[in-house]
Motif scaffolding. Structure first.
Motif, PDB file in Angstrom:
ATOM      1  N   GLN A  67       0.836  -1.198   0.000  1.00  0.00           N
ATOM      2  CA  GLN A  67       0.000   0.000   0.000  1.00  0.00           C
ATOM      3  C   GLN A  67       0.872   1.249   0.000  1.00  0.00           C
ATOM      4  O   GLN A  67       0.581   2.219  -0.704  1.00  0.00           O
ATOM      5  N   ASP A  68       1.945   1.216   0.762  1.00  0.00           N
ATOM      6  CA  ASP A  68       2.848   2.365   0.830  1.00  0.00           C
ATOM      7  C   ASP A  68       3.440   2.688  -0.537  1.00  0.00           C
ATOM      8  O   ASP A  68       3.580   3.852  -0.909  1.00  0.00           O
ATOM      9  N   PHE A  69       3.805   1.644  -1.281  1.00  0.00           N
ATOM     10  CA  PHE A  69       4.381   1.860  -2.618  1.00  0.00           C
ATOM     11  C   PHE A  69       3.368   2.555  -3.525  1.00  0.00           C
ATOM     12  O   PHE A  69       3.707   3.497  -4.253  1.00  0.00           O
ATOM     13  N   TYR A  70       2.102   2.111  -3.475  1.00  0.00           N
ATOM     14  CA  TYR A  70       1.083   2.734  -4.314  1.00  0.00           C
ATOM     15  C   TYR A  70       0.784   4.174  -3.877  1.00  0.00           C
ATOM     16  O   TYR A  70       0.516   5.040  -4.716  1.00  0.00           O
ATOM     17  N   LEU A  71       0.840   4.442  -2.592  1.00  0.00           N
ATOM     18  CA  LEU A  71       0.623   5.815  -2.129  1.00  0.00           C
ATOM     19  C   LEU A  71       1.749   6.727  -2.590  1.00  0.00           C
ATOM     20  O   LEU A  71       1.512   7.855  -3.034  1.00  0.00           O
ATOM     21  N   LYS A  72       2.988   6.243  -2.503  1.00  0.00           N
ATOM     22  CA  LYS A  72       4.130   7.042  -2.967  1.00  0.00           C
ATOM     23  C   LYS A  72       4.048   7.284  -4.479  1.00  0.00           C
ATOM     24  O   LYS A  72       4.509   8.306  -4.979  1.00  0.00           O
ATOM     25  N   ALA A  73       3.462   6.312  -5.203  1.00  0.00           N
ATOM     26  CA  ALA A  73       3.341   6.419  -6.664  1.00  0.00           C
ATOM     27  C   ALA A  73       2.089   7.180  -7.089  1.00  0.00           C
ATOM     28  O   ALA A  73       1.799   7.245  -8.295  1.00  0.00           O
ATOM     29  N   ASP A  74       1.359   7.751  -6.141  1.00  0.00           N
ATOM     30  CA  ASP A  74       0.111   8.451  -6.433  1.00  0.00           C
ATOM     31  C   ASP A  74      -0.864   7.527  -7.164  1.00  0.00           C
ATOM     32  O   ASP A  74      -1.558   7.948  -8.102  1.00  0.00           O
ATOM     33  N   LEU A  75      -0.889   6.273  -6.767  1.00  0.00           N
ATOM     34  CA  LEU A  75      -1.770   5.227  -7.293  1.00  0.00           C
ATOM     35  C   LEU A  75      -1.442   4.828  -8.730  1.00  0.00           C
ATOM     36  O   LEU A  75      -2.199   4.075  -9.362  1.00  0.00           O
ATOM     37  N   ARG A  76      -0.316   5.294  -9.249  1.00  0.00           N
ATOM     38  CA  ARG A  76       0.027   5.076 -10.661  1.00  0.00           C
ATOM     39  C   ARG A  76       1.410   4.419 -10.758  1.00  0.00           C
ATOM     40  O   ARG A  76       2.427   5.077 -10.525  1.00  0.00           O
ATOM     41  N   VAL A  77       1.441   3.145 -11.125  1.00  0.00           N
ATOM     42  CA  VAL A  77       2.688   2.388 -11.225  1.00  0.00           C
ATOM     43  C   VAL A  77       2.892   1.961 -12.680  1.00  0.00           C
ATOM     44  O   VAL A  77       2.021   1.311 -13.277  1.00  0.00           O
ATOM     45  N   THR A  78       4.002   2.338 -13.272  1.00  0.00           N
ATOM     46  CA  THR A  78       4.300   1.953 -14.652  1.00  0.00           C
ATOM     47  C   THR A  78       4.722   0.486 -14.700  1.00  0.00           C
ATOM     48  O   THR A  78       5.072  -0.113 -13.676  1.00  0.00           O
TER      49      THR A  78
END
Length: 499
Positions: A307-318
């Motif tokens: 969840q932390d990774f997605y929050l840092k990515a602003d919900l957008r992961v390439t």
């Protein structure tokens, strides 16, 4: 005397020009074809194949030679008016040896799927999954790869682009079916990856010239390139890729609840993507903190990331970030072409992956074994160089402009979907078979689904599009169960559309 001398001078000056023109014409080479007899055994029956490989002289619309065009043609001996399949890979611009030596031709390379294949000697076997019991086959190498190259006044850039490519391959197919007497035979296009993008435009191009296809086979399809590009301010690619992230996490046991099956799990992920993820991205910074946390948690649960990774990515992961992050704790990165494959993570601090394990694992055996077959079995002259990808050529650059994608003198999209839509509406008997790999992160299955849902076809016409799915990646035929299913699906399609 002065007049005579002047005339002689003029004649002398003119002669070199005439000689130069004559020499230039002689420098336009003819194609060179190498003949052999091959065979394949399918379902216990051996089929003898008259085989041609090499080049023919491609002519433009005014019969001016413009290229030496490369191909391999397999024709069942003592058979007439069989269906014929024209097949090619993608890129752009890749030679057709992947499909040729992976699933379509009479021989295939054995791969240690989904791991690395050891160096030579490689094992080449009879291809019981070939389609050659159903149809004759032409493997096409567009100009820039294989043995294909411009001749005469033509230049590389005359062939390197969306429309240029469609035109030249259309010319080749038309001239080939005339030369081989196949104008009245059932005809098919089969393309992989960019080859499907090409197919969507090519089927209309040929139809407009009076050459209607019985069917088009799309392997690992993409019709809207926007779906693959994580462009600034555009959330489409994040949504399109997400179900394949989830499929990858499911395969690597990184999800909490795998459900009854992969298909059931992905139905749940599709619903979340459409009904929760898409509206959340649409809100942008108007999404509340509570909503953001809730969506990030669901994204994490389905995709195997935190969840932390997605929050840092602003919900957008390439996709590159996903390849690198999913198995970072194990020191691994996952494949782009096939996310079942894993490889050593070369930089654990890197935000994006540095390589594609699937490509690393299969490229050397495919290239080496195919070239051995090409020069020894197919009897091609060994002083001719076979180019596997145009990216190795100096100055290679693809022109992405396409007729219909330009508005206000600007490129507003890169899509051939309208071409395929028009072709289907003008030929209601045209059938399309689309083969999707669940673990393909190069051309993702959810993107194809969204494209098909936006063609504006009525319910009856939409039935002409047949979707099949495989528990493998971009080149699903490296996976033996998927290769067997590929054979079954394509055989049924040809049987249903060739009568």
């Amino acid at each position: 005397m002065k007049k005579l001398a002047f005339a002689l001078v003029l004649a002398f000056l003119a002669f070199p020009c005439f000689a130069q023109e004559k020499t230039t014409k002689k420098e336009i080479p003819d194609g060179e074809i190498f003949s052999s007899t091959q065979s394949v055994t399918i379902n216990g029956k051996t089929i003898s194949l008259a085989t041609e490989t090499g080049t023919v002289q491609l002519r433009d619309e005014n019969d001016k030679p413009i290229a030496l065009f490369g191909f391999t043609h397999y024709r069942k001996t003592n058979a007439t008016n069989r269906p014929i399949v024209f097949a090619f890979n993608g890129g752009p611009l890749s030679a057709s040896f992947w499909l040729h030596f992976g699933v379509l031709g009479p021989k295939r390379i054995e791969i240690n799927d989904p791991a690395y294949t050891k160096p030579a000697p490689y094992k080449v076997v009879n291809n019981q999954y070939s389609i050659l019991d159903k149809a004759d086959l032409v493997m096409i190498d567009p100009v820039g790869v294989g043995f294909s190259k411009p001749i005469g006044d033509a230049k590389w850039e005359d062939f390197w682009g969306v429309d240029q490519d469609i035109r030249s391959i259309g010319l080749f197919i038309e001239q080939f079916i005339i030369r081989s007497g196949k104008m009245n035979a059932p005809k098919y296009l089969l393309g992989e990856s960019y080859g499907t993008f090409r197919n969507a435009g090519l089927v209309k191009h040929l139809q407009d010239k009076g050459i209607a296809m019985n069917g088009v086979i799309m392997v690992s399809a993409v019709f809207d390139l926007q779906h693959l590009l994580f462009g600034p301010g555009d959330d489409t690619a994040y949504l399109i890729h997400y179900p394949t992230y989830a499929a990858t996490a499911w395969y690597h046991n990184k999800v909490k609840n795998k459900g009854e099956s992969l298909e059931a799990f992905l139905d749940e992920v599709r619903a979340f993507t459409q009904n929760e993820y898409a509206p959340a991205l649409l809100k942008g910074d108007q999404l509340s903190a509570a909503e953001r946390n809730a969506v990030a948690q669901k994204l994490a649960d389905y995709s195997g990331l935190s969840q932390d990774f997605y929050l840092k990515a602003d919900l957008r992961v390439t996709n590159g970030e996903y390849f690198q992050e999913l198995l970072r704790d194990k020191g691994l990165t996952v494949g782009r072409l096939d996310s079942r494959f894993t490889g050593v993570n070369e930089d654990l601090l890197s935000q994006n992956s540095l390589t594609d394990p699937q490509s690393d694992a299969i490229s050397p055996p495919y290239i080496a074994a195919f070239k051995d077959y090409l020069y020894n079995d197919l009897k091609v002259r060994k002083d001719l160089s076979y180019t596997t990808t145009a990216s190795t050529r100096k100055g290679f650059k693809w022109d992405w402009n396409h007729n219909g994608n330009i508005i206000w003198n600007m490129q507003v999209a890169v899509t051939t979907l309208p071409d395929m839509t028009s072709a289907m509406k003008r030929n209601p008997d045209l059938k399309i078979l689309i083969l999707n790999g669940y673990y393909d992160l190069a051309t993702v299955f959810y993107g194809v689904e969204r494209s098909i849902d936006h063609m504006g076809l009525d319910a009856e016409l939409k039935k002409n599009i047949i979707m099949k799915y495989y528990e493998a990646g971009h080149m699903m035929y490296t996976h033996i169960p998927s290769m067997a299913k590929f054979k079954k699906d394509v055989d049924e399609f040809i049987d249903q559309t060739s009568n």
